[in-house]
Design a protein around this motif. Structure first.
Motif, short mmCIF file in Angstrom:
data_model
loop_
_atom_site.label_atom_id
_atom_site.label_comp_id
_atom_site.label_asym_id
_atom_site.label_seq_id
_atom_site.Cartn_x
_atom_site.Cartn_y
_atom_site.Cartn_z
N THR A 103 36.42 -56.83 22.83
CA THR A 103 35.26 -57.00 21.96
C THR A 103 35.29 -58.40 21.37
O THR A 103 36.32 -58.83 20.85
CB THR A 103 35.25 -55.95 20.85
OG1 THR A 103 35.11 -54.66 21.43
CG2 THR A 103 34.09 -56.20 19.89
N TYR B 32 32.62 -55.21 32.97
CA TYR B 32 32.59 -54.68 31.62
C TYR B 32 31.24 -55.10 31.05
O TYR B 32 30.86 -56.26 31.15
CB TYR B 32 33.73 -55.26 30.79
CG TYR B 32 35.09 -54.82 31.28
CD1 TYR B 32 35.82 -55.61 32.15
CD2 TYR B 32 35.64 -53.60 30.87
CE1 TYR B 32 37.05 -55.21 32.61
CE2 TYR B 32 36.88 -53.20 31.32
CZ TYR B 32 37.58 -54.00 32.20
OH TYR B 32 38.80 -53.60 32.65
N PHE B 34 28.21 -54.92 27.89
CA PHE B 34 28.06 -54.88 26.45
C PHE B 34 26.59 -54.93 26.06
O PHE B 34 25.77 -55.54 26.76
CB PHE B 34 28.76 -56.08 25.79
CG PHE B 34 30.22 -56.22 26.10
CD1 PHE B 34 30.65 -56.67 27.33
CD2 PHE B 34 31.17 -55.92 25.13
CE1 PHE B 34 32.00 -56.80 27.62
CE2 PHE B 34 32.53 -56.06 25.40
CZ PHE B 34 32.93 -56.50 26.64
N TYR B 36 24.62 -56.17 22.53
CA TYR B 36 24.70 -56.74 21.20
C TYR B 36 23.30 -56.74 20.58
O TYR B 36 22.29 -56.83 21.28
CB TYR B 36 25.21 -58.18 21.24
CG TYR B 36 26.70 -58.33 21.38
CD1 TYR B 36 27.33 -58.22 22.62
CD2 TYR B 36 27.50 -58.60 20.27
CE1 TYR B 36 28.70 -58.37 22.75
CE2 TYR B 36 28.88 -58.75 20.38
CZ TYR B 36 29.46 -58.64 21.62
OH TYR B 36 30.82 -58.79 21.74
N LEU B 46 28.06 -56.15 17.83
CA LEU B 46 28.27 -55.27 18.97
C LEU B 46 27.68 -53.89 18.69
O LEU B 46 27.97 -53.27 17.68
CB LEU B 46 29.76 -55.12 19.26
CG LEU B 46 30.12 -54.20 20.42
CD1 LEU B 46 29.70 -54.83 21.75
CD2 LEU B 46 31.61 -53.89 20.42
N LYS B 49 29.98 -50.86 24.22
CA LYS B 49 30.49 -51.53 25.40
C LYS B 49 31.00 -50.49 26.40
O LYS B 49 31.46 -49.40 26.03
CB LYS B 49 31.60 -52.51 25.06
CG LYS B 49 32.90 -51.89 24.56
CD LYS B 49 33.94 -52.99 24.32
CE LYS B 49 35.27 -52.40 23.88
NZ LYS B 49 36.30 -53.47 23.64
N THR B 51 33.72 -49.95 29.38
CA THR B 51 34.94 -50.51 29.95
C THR B 51 35.55 -49.55 30.96
O THR B 51 36.77 -49.51 31.13
CB THR B 51 35.96 -50.83 28.84
OG1 THR B 51 36.23 -49.62 28.11
CG2 THR B 51 35.45 -51.89 27.91
N LEU B 102 31.74 -63.77 27.66
CA LEU B 102 30.56 -62.97 27.94
C LEU B 102 29.45 -63.84 28.50
O LEU B 102 29.23 -64.95 28.02
CB LEU B 102 30.06 -62.29 26.66
CG LEU B 102 30.99 -61.26 26.02
CD1 LEU B 102 30.41 -60.79 24.70
CD2 LEU B 102 31.21 -60.10 26.96
#
Lengths: 115, 114
Positions: A103, B32, B34, B36, B46, B49, B51, B102
């Motif tokens: 993260t 991975y 995400f 946001y 965030l 996510k 994973t 990212l």
């Protein structure tokens, strides 16, 4: 509050000048990232440092440079500024362990206006 | 190279309606992914996510996303929109083995009408 601190929050400067943006990562995070957000380019990755060493480089101009210091804070230096450099510059941090999936926490950004 | 594509730069919904924000990814290895959110004059926060632990991921503020490998998608949903959901939403991908940076999509601005 993400725990990532950026200064200054706002900055107005003239073309041709040089500025330094400062970032303090979250406590314990070893990785620092810099991103540029502008209306025409969106969110662009600039550069990543891990524990003082450059780890990845993105669309960072040669006029821009960055470094991460032993206390893990980072600075982004922007020189010979042009009107097109006006943007919101984000710093982000993560624990930085190898591999993807960490993260990444973002600061609130530094607004740079070049006039 | 890894990338994400967000379909629709603007989405408008009524308060209480379903929110669906679309994201498709391109990656030669398992990604991975995400989501946001960026509220006006703020940084990125965030939402959730993926994973590889579970294909349906639940995030904050009632949002969730489902990873669909066959469709290379990771769409964000919320059953009932609230006025406070108005913001810009970014999908992002991370696949690096040496860097976890990212790569973001172009963003989708969500408007919620009363």
């Amino acid at each position: 509050d993400s725990g990532v601190t950026q200064t200054p929050k706002h900055l107005i400067t003239a073309t041709g000048q040089r500025v330094t943006l400062r970032c303090s990562p979250r406590s314990g995070d070893l990785s620092v990232y810099w991103y540029q957000q502008s209306l025409d380019q969106g969110l662009q990755f600039l550069i990543q440092y891990y524990n003082g060493e450059e780890r990845a480089k993105g669309n960072i101009l040669e006029r821009f440079s960055a470094q991460q210091f032993p206390d893990l804070h980072s600075e982004l230096n922007l020189s010979s500024l042009e009107l097109g450099d006006s943007a919101l510059y984000f710093c982000a941090s993560s624990p930085g362990t190898t591999g993807a999936g960490n993260t990444i926490y973002f600061g609130e950004g530094s607004w740079l206006t070049v006039v | 190279a890894q990338s994400v594509t967000q379909l629709g730069s603007h989405v408008s919904v009524s308060e209480g309606a379903l929110v669906l924000l679309r994201c498709n990814y391109s990656s030669s290895v398992p990604p991975y992914l995400f989501w946001y959110v960026q509220y006006p004059n703020q940084g990125l926060q965030l939402l959730l996510k993926y994973t590889s632990a579970a294909t349906l991921v639940k995030g904050i503020n009632g949002f969730e996303a489902e990873f669909k490998k066959s469709e290379t998608s990771f769409h964000l949903t919320k059953p009932s929109a609230h006025m406070s959901d108005a913001a810009e939403y970014f999908c992002a991908v991370s696949v690096g083995s040496s860097s976890d940076k990212l790569i973001f999509g172009t963003g989708t601005r969500l408007q919620v009408f009363p």
